[in-house]
Design an enzyme around this catalytic site. Structure first.
Site, PDB file in Angstrom:
ATOM      1  N   ASP A 189       0.837  -1.202   0.000  1.00 24.50           N
ATOM      2  CA  ASP A 189       0.000   0.000   0.000  1.00 24.50           C
ATOM      3  C   ASP A 189       0.882   1.267   0.000  1.00 24.50           C
ATOM      4  O   ASP A 189       1.830   1.333  -0.761  1.00 24.50           O
ATOM      5  CB  ASP A 189      -0.964  -0.027   1.195  1.00 24.50           C
ATOM      6  CG  ASP A 189      -2.124   0.943   1.041  1.00 24.50           C
ATOM      7  OD1 ASP A 189      -2.032   2.060   1.580  1.00 24.50           O
ATOM      8  OD2 ASP A 189      -3.098   0.587   0.357  1.00 24.50           O
ATOM      9  N   TYR A 323      -3.267  10.871   0.559  1.00 23.85           N
ATOM     10  CA  TYR A 323      -3.788  10.703  -0.802  1.00 23.85           C
ATOM     11  C   TYR A 323      -3.710  12.017  -1.558  1.00 23.85           C
ATOM     12  O   TYR A 323      -3.308  12.078  -2.714  1.00 23.85           O
ATOM     13  CB  TYR A 323      -5.241  10.203  -0.768  1.00 23.85           C
ATOM     14  CG  TYR A 323      -5.351   8.760  -0.348  1.00 23.85           C
ATOM     15  CD1 TYR A 323      -5.310   8.404   0.997  1.00 23.85           C
ATOM     16  CD2 TYR A 323      -5.463   7.748  -1.291  1.00 23.85           C
ATOM     17  CE1 TYR A 323      -5.378   7.074   1.380  1.00 23.85           C
ATOM     18  CE2 TYR A 323      -5.546   6.416  -0.912  1.00 23.85           C
ATOM     19  CZ  TYR A 323      -5.497   6.082   0.424  1.00 23.85           C
ATOM     20  OH  TYR A 323      -5.564   4.780   0.810  1.00 23.85           O
ATOM     21  N   HIS A 379      -4.598  -7.927  -0.284  1.00 25.58           N
ATOM     22  CA  HIS A 379      -3.852  -6.688  -0.058  1.00 25.58           C
ATOM     23  C   HIS A 379      -3.105  -6.654   1.262  1.00 25.58           C
ATOM     24  O   HIS A 379      -2.002  -6.105   1.344  1.00 25.58           O
ATOM     25  CB  HIS A 379      -4.854  -5.534  -0.126  1.00 25.58           C
ATOM     26  CG  HIS A 379      -4.271  -4.179  -0.017  1.00 25.58           C
ATOM     27  ND1 HIS A 379      -3.537  -3.599  -1.033  1.00 25.58           N
ATOM     28  CD2 HIS A 379      -4.315  -3.263   0.983  1.00 25.58           C
ATOM     29  CE1 HIS A 379      -3.168  -2.399  -0.661  1.00 25.58           C
ATOM     30  NE2 HIS A 379      -3.620  -2.154   0.549  1.00 25.58           N
TER      31      HIS A 379
END
Lengths: 425, 421
Positions: A189, A323, A379
């Site tokens: 990630d 982000y 993930h």
């Protein structure tokens, strides 16, 4: 042991200790919960199903014992805080896990989490990594896992522009401050971008090899990677390539709403996630389910993961800004391809990882010396497949056994700390 | 099934007000970066100020009473193919001019029926000297919004919303009518024009018609023109606005069109979360409109107290994106043929060169251009919008008399003659 730069040693032991008043406020909010309506028979199509949410909230109100979970975390994860100076952003107080192997010459390894993970992501692999092998069958590691600024119990950045190179600086400075002049990393990630950036900046000098369970990558171009380029042309026609492509298209179409919001208007979303524990629960739980490979989350496991966000030092809104900052930075979320890392790279492929593309893309990311393919897992590899992930690391950094075969491709990268007992000559 | 009209007054229960108060008392605010301004979303100081007002000073009962006074409301059951019967909430006000033009106003997100509030008196107004036409106005709450029931099953997309609007007009005795819509109202009235145009819907007007960029294969002449003709200052500003929206403004769209239920838990449980989610659009999508705090809170309250709750309204995005209407080329493939009017405002979300509208819209008979105003035209620029409608439908306008026998003017012999043309 080298003691480097930045501030004086401000390491302080840390135990998670959420205030009674925080628990009380949570209870009050849960008591007032208002659920939305739901369409008939839609299951997961529109997002988290109402039945799941009602069940989780009922458990959260009655049955989930945060104090017991807190105690377990404190027991299993030795934690500390220390101040780290970051270029352009001043001093941030960083929260981290640090556990040394009993083997002095274990390999120092930095684990970097992402969103919506936290230090809970290192919980299962930690004992396996620090474990020593009696027969010297596998290497041992000293493990460091920090909470990204704005996550867990790390301070959040106060100014705009805290992007990949800043997170990278923290990772590197922390390892140096702990006396690990040379080290390796494991991440997925956001940790993948951060360790990629670390490899670009500190690779060779301090960071000696990096491993990721989300190699990702971008399409190789003919001039830089002619063979991989040709491979990428044929990939969509293989069965595996077709399946990967379908999964990627579906994810791009259905699974990137959170990214678009968090990368453009994180503050707007932040009001909801700060004010409503149920809203936060849904927002994160959706990813815990959709990004894993049928991992059998227990309700308490989910609630513990979400609690790390709910009770985080900076609050849940701060965790979203990475982000925005990375997307608005020149190198973007995949990092600059201009200066690819040259240090040895390892990749573990798990089939349900949404952040991966075709193999050719991953192979063009860096100096790939180790690959491992798995037939299940998603993930959150460290949480879903701890044994498999640790096996991969042991193979990547391992030693040939009984003089037969080969060393692992990254064996001995850290001078004087190859993860094994020093051999008598 | 008979569709019986029932008069309706907004009357939020004391319990709902009490729960809201309790939640506001427990509000937890996020942190914020230094000097963030509007870059990361709605600023903390704005939200804190609005919450403080909401807790103390804002009087919902007074606002409720005002809305009930200004907007005569009703409900009635409407049957929608494949979805059963939905109870639909709407505003209906007739002009004193008997032959006023029946007009259906269709709102979008995060709007509501209250968007008709300012234009309503202007539309129904009778002109003393026959200077402008009058309208009978109908404005319904989209299913899942305001006080309309929400759909229960998946698949309630633009076509279904259009069906509701159309059937409502017929039920009210307006066999022929015209429409005005923005945001989802634009897509819905476009669908009405496509499906019911000619026979029922006679002309349509929208304040959101951006068209699409020409490509060499789709529109070769337009494409070549676009290559050689320099952009005007307005074109450039419009382009920047459009780019801003594409790059920074579509997060809500992406989430609502893919995982609306996940988002819905936040919007249903946190009034402050809902406030921020909508307020950001009220400011970003308008052109410096001087919202008062009470105005904002009333707008939000329609969502907070909506019949179906704050999650249901987001589903229209999902349904649209999963319908045939969202397929590439869908807009260009099926274009309405009835006369169309457009009002262009500089701070709409997609502001492309005027000529590009013809790539996805047909028979544009009226274009009103304005130097200010944004997405919520009916609320920001009621006089300008009504002015355009009066020009479009008025005696000198391109679609005068388009609705049989209903010119919008007091009937005179001459008027009756002209109406027959």
């Amino acid at each position: 042991m080298s003691q480097t730069t930045s501030a004086s040693n401000t390491e302080t032991p840390f135990k998670i200790s959420v205030l009674d008043s925080q628990l009380d406020l949570l209870r009050k909010k849960l008591d007032l919960v208002t659920f939305p309506d739901e369409l008939e028979d839609v299951e997961w199509r529109y997002g988290v199903p109402l039945a799941d949410m009602k069940r989780l909230v009922a458990r959260w109100k009655d049955g989930f014992d945060w104090r017991a979970e807190e105690k377990k975390l404190n027991e299993e994860l030795p934690q500390f805080t220390r101040d780290i100076e970051v270029m352009e952003h001043g001093r941030l107080n960083i929260h981290y896990v640090h556990k040394r192997s009993t083997l002095e010459t274990a390999i120092p390894l930095l684990f970097v989490h992402g969103w919506p993970s936290s230090i809970t992501d290192v919980q299962k692999i930690l004992p396996l990594l620090v474990q020593t092998s009696e027969n010297g069958d596998f290497p041992s590691f000293h493990v460091v896992a920090f909470s990204l600024p704005g996550y867990g119990f790390s301070e959040a950045p106060k100014k705009s522009g805290f992007a990949a190179k800043h997170y990278a600086e923290i990772g590197n400075k922390l390892m140096l401050a702990l006396g690990y002049d040379e080290y390796v990393t494991q991440a997925g990630d956001w940790g993948r971008l951060i360790t990629y950036t670390m490899a670009q900046i500190y690779g060779g000098k301090h960071l000696k090899a990096w491993h990721t369970n989300m190699p990702g990558g971008t399409p190789p171009n003919f001039t830089s990677h002619p063979i991989l380029y040709v491979q990428s042309l044929f990939e969509p026609f293989t069965a595996a390539g077709k399946a990967e492509r379908e999964r990627r298209i579906k994810f791009d179409r259905e699974g990137r709403g959170y990214f678009a919001q968090q990368a453009s208007q994180p503050q707007t979303l932040g009001y909801s996630l700060s004010d409503s524990p149920v809203g936060l629960l849904a927002w994160i739980y959706e990813k815990l389910i959709t990004w894993t490979d049928a991992y059998p989350w227990t309700d308490d496991e989910v609630l513990t993961w979400v609690s790390m966000y709910y009770f985080s030092r900076a609050g849940p809104a701060a965790s979203l800004r990475i982000y925005y900052e990375v997307t608005h930075s020149p190198d973007g979320p995949t990092g600059s391809a201009k200066n690819p890392p040259r240090i040895p790279m390892g990749a573990s492929y798990f089939p349900k990882e949404p952040g991966n593309g075709p193999k050719s893309w991953s192979r063009a990311v860096g100096n790939l010396v180790f690959e491992s393919e798995h037939d299940s897992g998603g993930h959150f590899a460290a949480h879903e497949k701890p044994d498999e992930l640790v096996d991969d690391l042991r193979n990547m950094f391992g030693r040939k056994k009984w003089g037969k075969g080969k060393h692992g491709p990254a064996f001995g990268v850290v001078s004087g700390s190859n993860g094994f007992q020093p051999e008598s000559t | 099934m008979s569709s019986t009209e029932v008069p309706f007054k907004i009357s939020v229960s004391d319990d709902q007000l009490d729960l809201l108060r309790k939640k506001l008392d427990l509000v937890t605010f996020p942190d914020e970066l230094e000097n963030a301004g509007w870059r990361y979303g709605a600023p903390l100081s704005d939200i804190k100020r609005l919450v403080a007002r909401w807790k103390d000073g804002y009087e919902w009962r007074a606002e409720e009473a005002k809305l009930n006074e200004e907007l005569p409301q009703f409900t009635r059951d409407i049957e929608v193919k494949g979805h059963g019967t939905l109870n639909i909430h709407y505003v209906h006000k007739k002009s004193e001019v008997e032959n006023a033009i029946p007009l259906l106003f269709v709102h979008g997100w995060p709007g509501s029926f209250i968007e008709v509030r300012k234009i309503l008196p202007l539309l129904v107004q009778a002109s003393p000297n026959g200077k402008f036409p009058s309208f009978h106005v109908v404005a319904f709450s989209l299913p899942g919004y305001g006080f309309s029931e929400a759909p229960r099953k998946p698949g309630f997309a633009i076509e279904q919303h259009a069906e509701v609007g159309h059937k409502l007009m017929l039920a009210l005795g307006y066999n022929e009518y015209v429409t005005q819509g923005g945001d989802w109202g634009s897509a819905i009235t476009r669908k009405i024009a496509l499906k019911y145009g000619g026979k029922y819907s006679k002309a349509w007007h929208t304040n959101m018609a951006s068209g699409v960029r020409p490509t060499f294969t789709s529109h070769p002449i337009s494409y070549l023109q676009y290559l050689v003709r320099p952009f005007t200052a307005e074109d450039k500003a419009g382009y920047e606005r459009t780019m801003w929206f594409q790059q920074e403004g579509r997060g809500y769209f992406m989430e609502q069109s893919t995982q609306p239920q996940t988002l819905g838990y936040s919007l249903a449980d946190s009034p402050v979360g809902l406030l921020a989610w909508i307020y950001e659009k009220l400011v970003n999508w308008t052109d410096g409109y001087p919202w008062t705090d009470d105005e904002v809170l009333t707008w939000i309250s329609i969502y907070q107290f909506s019949r179906a709750g704050p999650a249901a309204n987001t589903r229209i995005y999902f349904e649209y994106m999963h319908s045939k209407d969202a397929a590439p080329g869908a807009l260009a493939a099926g274009m309405p043929t009835i006369p169309m009017g457009v009002s262009r405002f500089p701070k709409e979300l997609a502001v492309l060169p005027k000529s590009w509208m013809s790539h996805t819209y047909n028979n544009i008979v009226f274009v009103g251009e304005h130097a200010s105003g944004g997405h919520f035209a009916a609320h920001e620029k009621p006089e300008l919008l009504v002015g355009d409608l009066r020009k479009m439908f008025g005696k000198k306008g391109p679609v005068y008399g388009v609705v049989t026998g209903k010119t919008g003017y007091v009937r005179s012999k001459r008027g009756a003659e002209r109406a027959k043309l």
